[in-house]
Design a protein around this motif. Structure first.
Motif, PDB file in Angstrom:
ATOM      1  N   HIS A 162     -49.126  59.730  38.505  1.00  0.00           N
ATOM      2  CA  HIS A 162     -48.229  59.495  38.163  1.00  0.00           C
ATOM      3  C   HIS A 162     -46.931  59.343  39.022  1.00  0.00           C
ATOM      4  CE1 HIS A 162     -48.208  59.057  33.807  1.00  0.00           C
ATOM      5  NE2 HIS A 162     -49.304  60.591  33.818  1.00  0.00           N
TER       6      HIS A 162
ATOM      7  N   ARG B  28     -47.798  58.571  42.191  1.00  0.00           N
ATOM      8  CA  ARG B  28     -48.304  57.273  43.099  1.00  0.00           C
ATOM      9  C   ARG B  28     -47.414  55.770  42.430  1.00  0.00           C
ATOM     10  NH1 ARG B  28     -53.046  59.880  43.922  1.00  0.00           N
ATOM     11  NH2 ARG B  28     -53.955  58.744  42.014  1.00  0.00           N
ATOM     12  N   ALA B  29     -47.624  56.007  40.881  1.00  0.00           N
ATOM     13  CA  ALA B  29     -47.084  55.013  40.585  1.00  0.00           C
ATOM     14  C   ALA B  29     -45.499  54.416  40.041  1.00  0.00           C
ATOM     15  CB  ALA B  29     -46.803  54.992  38.634  1.00  0.00           C
ATOM     16  N   LEU B  30     -44.926  56.018  39.806  1.00  0.00           N
ATOM     17  CA  LEU B  30     -43.250  56.534  40.397  1.00  0.00           C
ATOM     18  C   LEU B  30     -43.188  55.429  41.639  1.00  0.00           C
ATOM     19  CD1 LEU B  30     -40.935  57.061  39.616  1.00  0.00           C
ATOM     20  CD2 LEU B  30     -41.089  59.269  40.301  1.00  0.00           C
TER      21      LEU B  30
ATOM     22  N   HIS C 162     -44.846  53.557  43.481  1.00  0.00           N
ATOM     23  CA  HIS C 162     -44.906  52.275  43.664  1.00  0.00           C
ATOM     24  C   HIS C 162     -43.642  51.143  42.675  1.00  0.00           C
ATOM     25  CE1 HIS C 162     -46.694  48.446  43.939  1.00  0.00           C
ATOM     26  NE2 HIS C 162     -46.811  47.867  42.352  1.00  0.00           N
ATOM     27  N   LYS C 163     -43.187  51.984  41.505  1.00  0.00           N
ATOM     28  CA  LYS C 163     -42.157  51.098  40.947  1.00  0.00           C
ATOM     29  C   LYS C 163     -41.271  51.365  41.339  1.00  0.00           C
ATOM     30  CE  LYS C 163     -44.292  51.936  36.824  1.00  0.00           C
ATOM     31  NZ  LYS C 163     -44.912  51.924  35.335  1.00  0.00           N
ATOM     32  N   LEU C 164     -41.120  52.270  42.720  1.00  0.00           N
ATOM     33  CA  LEU C 164     -39.248  52.182  42.965  1.00  0.00           C
ATOM     34  C   LEU C 164     -39.652  51.605  44.822  1.00  0.00           C
ATOM     35  CD1 LEU C 164     -37.956  55.871  41.597  1.00  0.00           C
ATOM     36  CD2 LEU C 164     -37.502  53.649  41.164  1.00  0.00           C
ATOM     37  N   ASP C 165     -40.572  51.243  45.027  1.00  0.00           N
ATOM     38  CA  ASP C 165     -40.934  50.742  46.228  1.00  0.00           C
ATOM     39  C   ASP C 165     -40.397  51.999  47.125  1.00  0.00           C
ATOM     40  OD1 ASP C 165     -41.747  48.669  47.556  1.00  0.00           O
ATOM     41  OD2 ASP C 165     -39.774  47.365  48.110  1.00  0.00           O
ATOM     42  N   ARG C 166     -41.274  52.607  47.241  1.00  0.00           N
ATOM     43  CA  ARG C 166     -40.306  53.393  48.160  1.00  0.00           C
ATOM     44  C   ARG C 166     -41.967  54.580  48.733  1.00  0.00           C
ATOM     45  NH1 ARG C 166     -36.039  51.881  47.944  1.00  0.00           N
ATOM     46  NH2 ARG C 166     -34.445  52.886  47.279  1.00  0.00           N
TER      47      ARG C 166
END
Length: 52
Positions: free
Chosen positions: A9, A11-13, A15-19
Motif C-alpha cells: 500500500h 508503494r502504491a501511494l 507511485h500515485k503521488l509521484d514521490r
C-alpha cells in the motif's frame, strides 16, 4: 494486516503521488496544507492549528 500488505500500500501511494519515499510524502503534505500546524503555547501547552 501483514507487513507485506502495508509495504504494498505504501508503494502504491508513493507511485500515485509521484514521490520517492515517505519523507517526500510528508514534505508534500506540509507544503500543500494537508496537515495541521503544531505550536507550543508560551505557558508550555501544546496547541494544534488545523490548516493554518
Amino acid at each position: 494486516m501483514s507487513e507485506n500488505t502495508v509495504k504494498s500500500h505504501v508503494r502504491a501511494l508513493l507511485h500515485k503521488l509521484d514521490r520517492r519515499d515517505r519523507v517526500h510524502v510528508v514534505i508534500y503534505a506540509c507544503e500543500d496544507g494537508l496537515v495541521a500546524h503544531h505550536h507550543f503555547h508560551p505557558d508550555g501547552r501544546y496547541q494544534v492549528h488545523p490548516f493554518g
